[in-house]
Design a protein around this motif. Structure first.
Motif, PDB file in Angstrom:
ATOM      1  N   ARG A   1       5.115   3.434 -30.836  1.00 52.91           N
ATOM      2  CA  ARG A   1       6.243   3.842 -30.016  1.00 52.91           C
ATOM      3  C   ARG A   1       5.925   3.722 -28.534  1.00 52.91           C
ATOM      4  O   ARG A   1       4.768   3.770 -28.116  1.00 52.91           O
ATOM      5  CB  ARG A   1       6.664   5.264 -30.346  1.00 52.91           C
ATOM      6  CG  ARG A   1       7.204   5.398 -31.766  1.00 52.91           C
ATOM      7  CD  ARG A   1       7.998   6.669 -31.963  1.00 52.91           C
ATOM      8  NE  ARG A   1       8.717   6.650 -33.226  1.00 52.91           N
ATOM      9  CZ  ARG A   1       9.930   6.127 -33.401  1.00 52.91           C
ATOM     10  NH1 ARG A   1      10.550   5.573 -32.364  1.00 52.91           N
ATOM     11  NH2 ARG A   1      10.512   6.141 -34.576  1.00 52.91           N
ATOM     12  N   CYS A   2       6.977   3.561 -27.756  1.00 52.10           N
ATOM     13  CA  CYS A   2       6.866   3.416 -26.303  1.00 52.10           C
ATOM     14  C   CYS A   2       6.425   4.741 -25.679  1.00 52.10           C
ATOM     15  O   CYS A   2       6.920   5.816 -26.041  1.00 52.10           O
ATOM     16  CB  CYS A   2       8.215   2.982 -25.748  1.00 52.10           C
ATOM     17  SG  CYS A   2       8.301   2.881 -23.961  1.00 52.10           S
ATOM     18  N   LEU A  34       8.345  -0.029 -30.810  1.00 47.86           N
ATOM     19  CA  LEU A  34       7.826  -1.281 -30.263  1.00 47.86           C
ATOM     20  C   LEU A  34       8.119  -2.418 -31.223  1.00 47.86           C
ATOM     21  O   LEU A  34       8.198  -2.241 -32.437  1.00 47.86           O
ATOM     22  CB  LEU A  34       6.315  -1.181 -30.026  1.00 47.86           C
ATOM     23  CG  LEU A  34       5.838  -0.129 -29.016  1.00 47.86           C
ATOM     24  CD1 LEU A  34       4.331  -0.257 -28.816  1.00 47.86           C
ATOM     25  CD2 LEU A  34       6.570  -0.271 -27.686  1.00 47.86           C
ATOM     26  N   PRO A  36       3.805  -6.814 -27.217  1.00 47.59           N
ATOM     27  CA  PRO A  36       4.689  -5.759 -27.726  1.00 47.59           C
ATOM     28  C   PRO A  36       5.544  -5.162 -26.618  1.00 47.59           C
ATOM     29  O   PRO A  36       5.080  -4.934 -25.490  1.00 47.59           O
ATOM     30  CB  PRO A  36       3.703  -4.729 -28.294  1.00 47.59           C
ATOM     31  CG  PRO A  36       2.466  -5.491 -28.582  1.00 47.59           C
ATOM     32  CD  PRO A  36       2.395  -6.573 -27.549  1.00 47.59           C
ATOM     33  N   ALA A  37       6.809  -4.921 -26.924  1.00 50.51           N
ATOM     34  CA  ALA A  37       7.743  -4.355 -25.940  1.00 50.51           C
ATOM     35  C   ALA A  37       8.667  -3.379 -26.645  1.00 50.51           C
ATOM     36  O   ALA A  37       8.926  -3.489 -27.850  1.00 50.51           O
ATOM     37  CB  ALA A  37       8.539  -5.452 -25.255  1.00 50.51           C
ATOM     38  N   CYS A  38       9.198  -2.431 -25.893  1.00 47.34           N
ATOM     39  CA  CYS A  38      10.075  -1.406 -26.451  1.00 47.34           C
ATOM     40  C   CYS A  38      11.463  -1.985 -26.719  1.00 47.34           C
ATOM     41  O   CYS A  38      12.028  -2.698 -25.882  1.00 47.34           O
ATOM     42  CB  CYS A  38      10.187  -0.227 -25.485  1.00 47.34           C
ATOM     43  SG  CYS A  38      11.299   1.083 -26.054  1.00 47.34           S
ATOM     44  N   ARG A  39      12.022  -1.680 -27.881  1.00 46.46           N
ATOM     45  CA  ARG A  39      13.363  -2.144 -28.239  1.00 46.46           C
ATOM     46  C   ARG A  39      14.447  -1.349 -27.532  1.00 46.46           C
ATOM     47  O   ARG A  39      15.604  -1.774 -27.491  1.00 46.46           O
ATOM     48  CB  ARG A  39      13.565  -2.048 -29.752  1.00 46.46           C
ATOM     49  CG  ARG A  39      12.868  -3.143 -30.542  1.00 46.46           C
ATOM     50  CD  ARG A  39      12.858  -2.862 -32.020  1.00 46.46           C
ATOM     51  NE  ARG A  39      14.172  -2.472 -32.514  1.00 46.46           N
ATOM     52  CZ  ARG A  39      14.378  -1.881 -33.687  1.00 46.46           C
ATOM     53  NH1 ARG A  39      13.354  -1.578 -34.455  1.00 46.46           N
ATOM     54  NH2 ARG A  39      15.594  -1.576 -34.076  1.00 46.46           N
ATOM     55  N   ALA A  60       4.341  -3.126 -23.546  1.00 42.63           N
ATOM     56  CA  ALA A  60       3.260  -2.216 -23.965  1.00 42.63           C
ATOM     57  C   ALA A  60       2.038  -3.013 -24.401  1.00 42.63           C
ATOM     58  O   ALA A  60       1.535  -2.868 -25.518  1.00 42.63           O
ATOM     59  CB  ALA A  60       3.758  -1.309 -25.091  1.00 42.63           C
ATOM     60  N   HIS A 120      -1.111  -0.915 -25.505  1.00 47.84           N
ATOM     61  CA  HIS A 120      -0.795   0.157 -26.444  1.00 47.84           C
ATOM     62  C   HIS A 120      -2.043   0.668 -27.158  1.00 47.84           C
ATOM     63  O   HIS A 120      -2.866  -0.113 -27.656  1.00 47.84           O
ATOM     64  CB  HIS A 120       0.209  -0.323 -27.493  1.00 47.84           C
ATOM     65  CG  HIS A 120       0.456   0.680 -28.584  1.00 47.84           C
ATOM     66  ND1 HIS A 120       1.227   1.800 -28.399  1.00 47.84           N
ATOM     67  CD2 HIS A 120      -0.008   0.740 -29.860  1.00 47.84           C
ATOM     68  CE1 HIS A 120       1.248   2.507 -29.518  1.00 47.84           C
ATOM     69  NE2 HIS A 120       0.509   1.875 -30.415  1.00 47.84           N
TER      70      HIS A 120
END
Length: 657
Positions: free
Chosen positions: A398-399, A406, A415-418, A424, A427
Motif C-alpha cells: 500500500r501507498c 500499489l 510500483p505506483a499507487c492506483r 513507490a 517500497h
C-alpha cells in the motif's frame, strides 16, 4: 396615440385554460405539478407532452406540460412564459410510467423525465418528417430458433395473437440471441403492437440492430443510445414518438421509449450492472420495463444466459413462466466444461507454468490452436499487475501517502499507487521489512504477455477498456478479454479458459456468486458445442455450488438456491433494501425526520467513501412503497429547510454489501 411600450393584456385559452406543469427543479419538496394559465395564442400548440418555460421563484425554468384542466384551486395564476416546441415528446403512458418510477425509487418526477426524454435538438426536430408510417406489419415468423426451448414456440404464438405472455428465458450456449429477440419483435408487430428492447451496451445493440434489420427489413426500427450523438438520438426518439416506427432497441434509457400501444418489453442480461442508472433516482432498466409491462398489460421477456435472483422471483411468484431448453438439447449444445485445480497442477508442464495455466487448460488451448480455432482467455481484471503484495509475508502493498493499493503498469514500470499516482520505487513492507513484490492479481495485459511467451507463433490479442474487439475470425489466435469485453468468434471458440476465478468468488458482495456465474456463462456460451470440439476449462474447485451450476449449465438451479438463502436472511430481492449515504449529521437528520413503517429496520451505520456513513433500511416487499414515500417526504422536508448536506437515497442499490 397609444403608448407602444404598453404591454398587451394576455387572455387565457377559452377551453381548458389551466396547464399543469412539472418544473425542471430537482428539489424533493417541489415534486408536484404547478398550475399556470395557457394564453389564448398558445391554445392549439401548448398540448400535454410539450416542453414549456415558466416563471418559477423569479427565474425562467424549463418544464413539461403534463395535462390541461378547466380550473385550478389556486386563485391567481401566472401565464406560461414560452412554448419551447409544439412537439409532444412526452406521451401520457410514459408520463404515468415516470411518475410510478419516481415513487418506487423515492425520487422526483423531474429527475425521471430528464432520463426519459433526451435534450431537444431543434434542427433534428424540424427535419424529421411528421407523417406516420402506414406500411403493413411483417408476418409473424414461422421457422424460428425458439423451437429448441420448452414453451418457446408457445411464447411466440401468444405474441402473434396479441396476448401478453411473460417469460424468463435462459439462452443456450451458442445461441444467436439477437435473432431470437428479432423474431419475438416480428411476432409482436404482426399483432399490430410495439416493442421496446434494452441491452447493456453498444456492442450488444449493434448485434440487435443488425438482427432486427434482417428480420423486419430496413427502416422498421430505430436504436436509442447516448453514443449516437444528440441529433441522431433525437431523430430516433421522434421517429418513435411520431409513430413512424414501432420497434425501439437501445441501452437503459430506451426503457422509456415513447412507442404507441406497447405490446412487448425485452431486457437482455438483466444482471449486467450497466442496466443500473448512475443518476438520481437510480432506476434499474429491468424494473422500469417490468413496471411498464404491468401498467400497459404488455408481454415481457427477461433474457440472458444466466439468471438473476430477481428473475427467479418472477417465476416463483407466478408472474412469469420459464423458457428453457430440455436437458437433451442443453447437453447437445453445451461445450465440454471441466473444472481444474490451481497451483498444484502448474508443475506438471513447464510451458503451463510459464503461461500461468494448469495442465488441463494448457492442453485444451493447445488442442484448439492445433485445430486452427481461436482460444478465449477470460481474466477478471484489466491492466498488467493491478494489485501486488509483499513477496515474503504476502501482505498487500500500500501507498505510504494515502494507503491506496500499489500496482505495476508494465514489466519495466516502477510500483505506483492506483489512487493518488505516487511512485513507490523504495517500497518497504511495514510488516516484515522486505522489499520484494509479487502479483496478487494478474491483469489482462500481463496474462497476454505470458501467453505470448507460451505460444510464440500464435497471435495474442487483448479486448478490454482500451480496445474492445467485436469479432474475431475462425483462425488460430489467443484472445485475452476482461468480463463483458469478450468478442464473438466466427464459428465459436475452440476453447474458453476462465482464470483467476477466486478474484470473482471472494468479493465482499452479496451478488458475488451470481455475478461470477453470469460472467462465466457469458464467456462459455461463445464456445463451440462439445461435439464440435468446444471445451471450457474453469480454474476452480468443482465442488463449489456456482461451479456445479456452470458444469451442468443450470442457472435456474443456482438462482433458486440463492433466492432461498436470501429469503432466510431477508436479503434482496426477498426483502427491499434502501441505502442512505451522506455525512453522519445529514443521515441522522433524515432518519430523525422520516416516519418509517413499524416493520422497517434501520441497519448501520457503516463507513462509506469520503468520510461519509451509510445506513440501510430493510422492509418486507409489501411495505416497499411505504418506505419510499416516507423517505421522499423526509427528503422534501430537509430540502424545504434548505439543509446544505444532501443524502443519497438508493432503493435496491446493486452494491449494498
Amino acid at each position: 396615440m397609444p403608448n407602444r411600450s404598453t404591454r398587451v393584456e394576455r387572455q387565457p385559452a377559452a377551453e381548458l385554460p389551466v396547464a399543469r406543469v412539472c418544473v425542471d427543479v430537482p428539489l424533493p419538496h417541489l415534486d408536484r405539478l404547478f398550475d399556470y394559465l395557457v394564453p389564448g395564442d398558445l391554445d392549439e400548440t401548448a398540448q400535454p407532452g410539450t416542453r414549456v418555460k415558466v416563471r418559477f421563484a423569479g427565474q425562467l425554468v424549463d418544464g413539461w406540460l403534463i395535462e390541461r384542466a378547466a380550473e385550478s384551486a389556486v386563485p391567481k395564476l401566472a401565464y406560461l412564459e414560452k412554448l419551447v416546441s409544439a412537439e409532444q415528446v412526452l406521451t401520457p403512458e410514459v408520463a404515468e410510467l415516470a411518475r410510478a418510477i419516481a415513487d418506487r425509487y423515492a425520487g422526483s418526477l423531474a429527475d425521471v423525465l430528464r432520463l426519459a426524454v433526451p435534450p431537444r435538438h431543434a434542427r433534428a426536430e424540424q427535419a424529421a418528417p411528421p407523417a406516420e408510417s402506414d406500411d403493413a406489419p411483417p408476418p409473424a415468423p414461422v421457422d424460428t430458433g425458439w423451437a429448441d426451448y420448452q414453451a418457446g414456440e408457445g411464447f411466440l404464438r401468444a405474441l402473434a395473437e396479441g396476448k401478453n405472455p411473460r417469460a424468463v428465458w435462459s439462452a443456450l450456449p451458442g445461441e444467436d440471441w439477437p435473432a431470437r429477440i428479432a423474431e419475438a419483435a416480428a411476432a409482436t408487430l404482426a399483432a399490430g403492437k410495439a416493442v421496446v428492447a434494452v441491452v447493456p451496451d453498444a456492442r450488444d445493440l449493434d448485434r440487435v440492430d443488425k438482427a432486427l434489420t434482417d428480420q423486419l427489413g430496413k427502416d422498421r426500427h430505430v436504436t436509442l443510445a447516448a453514443g449516437l450523438g444528440p441529433a441522431k438520438r433525437y431523430r430516433a426518439f421522434l421517429a418513435a414518438s411520431r409513430g413512424q416506427v414501432r420497434v425501439v432497441a437501445g441501452t437503459r434509457a430506451a426503457a422509456f421509449a415513447p412507442v404507441h400501444d406497447i405490446g412487448l418489453v425485452v431486457i437482455w442480461d438483466d444482471g449486467d450492472d450497466l442496466h443500473a442508472e448512475p443518476r438520481a433516482p437510480y432506476p434499474h432498466a429491468r424494473e422500469v420495463l417490468l413496471t411498464r409491462a404491468q401498467r400497459a398489460g404488455a408481454a415481457a421477456l427477461v433474457a440472458g444466459h444466466a439468471r438473476t435472483t430477481e428473475a427467479q422471483l418472477l417465476l416463483e411468484t407466478g408472474w412469469a413462466r420459464e423458457v428453457v431448453g430440455d436437458r437433451a438439447t442443453t447437453r447437445r449444445r453445451t461445450p465440454v466444461i471441466t473444472p481444474t485445480g490451481d497451483d498444484p497442477q502448474l508443475a506438471r508442464d513447464p510451458g503451463a507454468a510459464t503461461a500461468r495455466l494448469p495442465s488441463l487448460a494448457w492442453e485444451a488451448a493447445r488442442a484448439a490452436l492445433k485445430a486452427d480455432a481461436p482460444v478465449l482467455v477470460q481474466v477478471p481484471r484489466r491492466g498488467y499487475l493491478p494489485s501486488v503484495s509483499c513477496a515474503t509475508c504476502r501482505a498487500p502493498a500500500r501507498c505510504t501517502a494515502c494507503s491506496g493499493p500499489l500496482a505495476l503498469r508494465s514489466s519495466h514500470a516502477v510500483p505506483a499507487c492506483r489512487w493518488c499516482g505516487r511512485v513507490a520505487g523504495d517500497h518497504v513492507c511495514p510488516h516484515c521489512g522486505a522489499r520484494g513484490l509479487r502479483a496478487s492479481v494478474t491483469g489482462a495485459r500481463r496474462t497476454a504477455e505470458e501467453l505470448g511467451r507460451a505460444f510464440p507463433e500464435i497471435p495474442v490479442r487483448t479486448s478490454g477498456r482500451d480496445e474492445v474487439l467485436t469479432e474475431v475470425p475462425a483462425a488460430a489466435a489467443v484472445v485475452v478479454a476482461t468480463p463483458g469485453a469478450e468478442p464473438v468468434a466466427e464459428g465459436g471458440y475452440g476453447a474458453v479458459l476462465l482464470l483467476d476465478t477466486w478474484a470473482l468468488l471472494t468479493r465482499a458482495d452479496l451478488r458475488a456468486g451470481e455475478e461470477a456465474l453470469r460472467r462465466w456463462m457469458t464467456a462459455a456460451a461463445l464456445a463451440r458445442p462439445g461435439a464440435g470440439g468446444g471445451r471450457v476449462v474453469v480454474v476452480a474447485d468443482g465442488s463449489v455450488p456456482v461451479i456445479q451450476a456452470l458444469l451442468r449449465w443450470d442457472p435456474g438451479w443456482y438462482a433458486a438456491r440463492e433466492l432461498g438463502e436470501r429469503r432466510e436472511l431477508r436479503f434482496p430481492p426477498a426483502a427491499r433494501m434502501t441505502s442512505l449515504t451522506g455525512t453522519a449529521a445529514a443521515v441522522a437528520d433524515l432518519l430523525a425526520a422520516v416516519e418509517l413503517p413499524p416493520d422497517a429496520e434501520v441497519l448501520g451505520p457503516v463507513p462509506a467513501d469520503q468520510d461519509q456513513e451509510r445506513y440501510l433500511v430493510r422492509a418486507p416487499r409489501g411495505r416497499a412503497a411505504d418506505v419510499a414515500t416516507a423517505l421522499h417526504a423526509a427528503a422534501g422536508m430537509r430540502s424545504a429547510r434548505k439543509t446544505p448536506q444532501p443524502v443519497r437515497i438508493q432503493v435496491d442499490a446493486t452494491d449494498l454489501f
